[in-house]
Design a protein around this motif. Structure first.
Motif, short mmCIF file in Angstrom:
data_model
loop_
_atom_site.label_atom_id
_atom_site.label_comp_id
_atom_site.label_asym_id
_atom_site.label_seq_id
_atom_site.Cartn_x
_atom_site.Cartn_y
_atom_site.Cartn_z
N UNK A 1 0.87 -1.18 0.00
CA UNK A 1 0.00 0.00 0.00
C UNK A 1 0.91 1.22 0.00
N UNK A 2 0.34 2.41 0.21
CA UNK A 2 1.14 3.63 0.16
C UNK A 2 2.22 3.66 1.24
N UNK A 3 1.98 3.01 2.39
CA UNK A 3 2.90 3.12 3.52
C UNK A 3 3.45 1.79 4.01
N UNK A 4 3.00 0.67 3.44
CA UNK A 4 3.43 -0.64 3.93
C UNK A 4 4.13 -1.42 2.83
N UNK A 5 5.24 -2.08 3.22
CA UNK A 5 5.99 -2.92 2.31
C UNK A 5 6.15 -4.33 2.87
N UNK A 6 6.18 -5.32 1.99
CA UNK A 6 6.69 -6.63 2.33
C UNK A 6 8.19 -6.57 2.08
N UNK A 7 9.01 -6.92 3.08
CA UNK A 7 10.44 -6.66 2.98
C UNK A 7 11.26 -7.88 3.39
N UNK A 8 12.48 -7.93 2.87
CA UNK A 8 13.45 -8.96 3.21
C UNK A 8 14.84 -8.34 3.11
N UNK A 9 15.75 -8.79 3.95
CA UNK A 9 17.08 -8.20 3.90
C UNK A 9 18.04 -8.89 4.82
N UNK A 10 19.18 -8.25 5.01
CA UNK A 10 20.19 -8.78 5.93
C UNK A 10 21.00 -7.64 6.51
N UNK A 11 21.58 -7.94 7.67
CA UNK A 11 22.45 -7.02 8.39
C UNK A 11 23.72 -7.77 8.75
N UNK A 12 24.89 -7.23 8.35
CA UNK A 12 26.17 -7.88 8.63
C UNK A 12 27.07 -6.91 9.36
N UNK A 13 27.71 -7.38 10.46
CA UNK A 13 28.57 -6.52 11.27
C UNK A 13 29.81 -7.28 11.73
N UNK A 14 30.97 -6.61 11.66
CA UNK A 14 32.19 -7.15 12.23
C UNK A 14 33.19 -6.00 12.38
N UNK A 15 34.48 -6.33 12.49
CA UNK A 15 35.54 -5.34 12.60
C UNK A 15 36.71 -5.76 11.74
N UNK A 16 37.70 -4.87 11.60
CA UNK A 16 38.83 -5.16 10.72
C UNK A 16 40.02 -5.80 11.43
N UNK A 17 40.35 -5.33 12.62
CA UNK A 17 41.64 -5.67 13.24
C UNK A 17 41.45 -6.24 14.64
N UNK A 18 42.57 -6.71 15.21
CA UNK A 18 42.56 -7.27 16.56
C UNK A 18 42.18 -6.22 17.59
N UNK A 19 41.44 -6.66 18.61
CA UNK A 19 41.11 -5.81 19.74
C UNK A 19 41.68 -6.43 21.01
N UNK A 20 42.19 -5.59 21.92
CA UNK A 20 42.87 -6.09 23.11
C UNK A 20 42.35 -5.42 24.37
N UNK A 21 42.49 -6.13 25.48
CA UNK A 21 42.50 -5.50 26.80
C UNK A 21 43.97 -5.25 27.10
N UNK A 22 44.33 -3.98 27.28
CA UNK A 22 45.74 -3.63 27.47
C UNK A 22 46.10 -3.76 28.94
N UNK A 23 46.95 -4.75 29.23
CA UNK A 23 47.34 -5.04 30.60
C UNK A 23 48.59 -4.31 31.05
N UNK A 24 49.25 -3.64 30.15
CA UNK A 24 50.47 -2.93 30.50
C UNK A 24 51.14 -2.43 29.25
N UNK A 25 52.45 -2.34 29.29
CA UNK A 25 53.22 -1.89 28.13
C UNK A 25 53.13 -2.94 27.02
N UNK A 26 53.63 -2.58 25.85
CA UNK A 26 53.57 -3.49 24.71
C UNK A 26 54.61 -4.59 24.89
N UNK A 27 54.31 -5.54 25.81
CA UNK A 27 55.27 -6.60 26.14
C UNK A 27 54.62 -7.97 26.04
N UNK A 28 53.69 -8.10 25.12
CA UNK A 28 53.02 -9.37 24.86
C UNK A 28 52.12 -9.80 26.01
N UNK A 29 51.78 -8.88 26.94
CA UNK A 29 50.87 -9.24 28.02
C UNK A 29 49.44 -8.82 27.72
#
Length: 311
Positions: free
Chosen positions: A121-149
């Motif tokens: 109708x003027x205001x209603x659609x039958x619809x179908x689709x998808x939503x995709x989400x992610x990230x590019x790079x590693x994420x960390x909890x930083x425990x200290x200096x850049x010493x592999x911790x």
């Protein structure tokens, strides 16, 4: 387990493909053909952002810092008779370096959405689709200096989310739309084996994929709210049928302020509450929590393509 999940994904996508195909065949049988160049609207923008703070003998304290990043927004929208097809890509990545610390990311997002609709109708659609989400790079909890911790907590496709759906869309005007989807499949990917081994992001320990059937409600509002100020906001609610008492929430807000042809300022806010994501607080308590991300950028933005027709 993976094969069972893949069958669920395939079944959902097959339903959507059949729905789109039948609608397209019907469109081809009815009505005149519209020239190709009058159907599609394509374009987007690309932005580069930079911030630098330099201190020397500064009595107020602080540290030197450099922040930089880029964002891109693309769209390809199709309107033809009673059919619409909207496609969007949003991607952003940024780094910040404070003092002698190594560079750490402060922005990392990749979102792709696609929705096909056929007006009932003027205001209603039958619809179908998808939503995709992610990230590019590693994420960390930083425990200290850049010493592999530092502790790895995320990476590309860990997590990743793919959500195909079928429903109805209420679209009273060009600025606002709301979709109710009683058929939605939320597929969570954790492809990093170390994260999968501990059951990160709700997957069963040792598995890489979790699939949940449920319903969703989504809404979007996009408009130039005043001269050179554009607002885009969206809300996504998902409730799995096997865990009906818990509703996952994802809210996004984006404000863009145009200074001149190239210089812009934008502000992005994202809030998430996902019952499958456990987060440890300062007291050592582990459980789902409200996640918030906000980014304020000032930089150069380049627009290209045709003027956007609001969805």
């Amino acid at each position: 387990m993976i094969w069972s999940n893949l069958k669920n994904i395939g079944g959902s996508l097959l339903v959507i493909i059949l729905f789109l195909s039948s609608s397209q065949l019907s469109a081809q049988k009815n009505g005149p053909t519209i020239p190709k160049d009058s159907v599609w609207t394509n374009g987007g923008n690309f932005g580069i952002f930079f911030q630098q703070v330099g201190l020397s003998n500064w009595s107020g304290g602080g540290e030197n810092s450099v922040a930089y990043g880029a964002e891109v927004n693309l769209y390809a929208n199709k309107r033809q008779r009673s059919h619409t097809w909207f496609n969007n890509l949003q991607a952003g990545y940024g780094l910040v370096k404070i003092g002698d610390q190594g560079a750490r990311k402060n922005n990392d997002i990749l979102i792709i959405t696609s929705q096909y609709g056929r007006f009932l109708s003027d205001k209603w659609q039958l619809s179908a689709g998808l939503d995709f989400r992610t990230q590019f790079a590693d994420g960390f909890i930083y425990n200290g200096a850049a010493d592999a911790t530092d502790t790895l907590i995320s990476t590309f496709m860990s997590p990743g989310y793919l959500s195909p759906y079928i429903g109805t869309t209420y679209k009273p005007n060009d600025a606002f739309s709301a979709t109710f989807a009683p058929l939605m499949q939320k597929v969570t990917f954790v492809m990093d084996d170390d994260l999968a081994a501990v059951g990160a992001y709700g997957v069963d320990p040792g598995e890489n994929i979790r699939s949940q059937a449920g319903w969703s409600i989504s809404a979007m509002y996009q408009k130039e709210i005043m001269t050179n100020v554009n607002l885009k906001t969206s809300l996504l609610l998902f409730d799995a049928y096997d865990d009906i008492e818990h509703i996952d929430v994802n809210f996004d807000l984006f404000l863009n302020f145009k200074v001149n042809k190239y210089i812009t300022t934008n502000f992005a806010l994202q809030t998430i509450y996902d019952h499958d994501i456990d987060i440890e607080d300062e007291d050592g308590n582990v459980g789902p929590r409200l996640q918030m991300r906000n980014v304020l950028n000032i930089g150069l933005t380049f627009n290209f393509g045709e003027p956007r027709k609001e969805e």
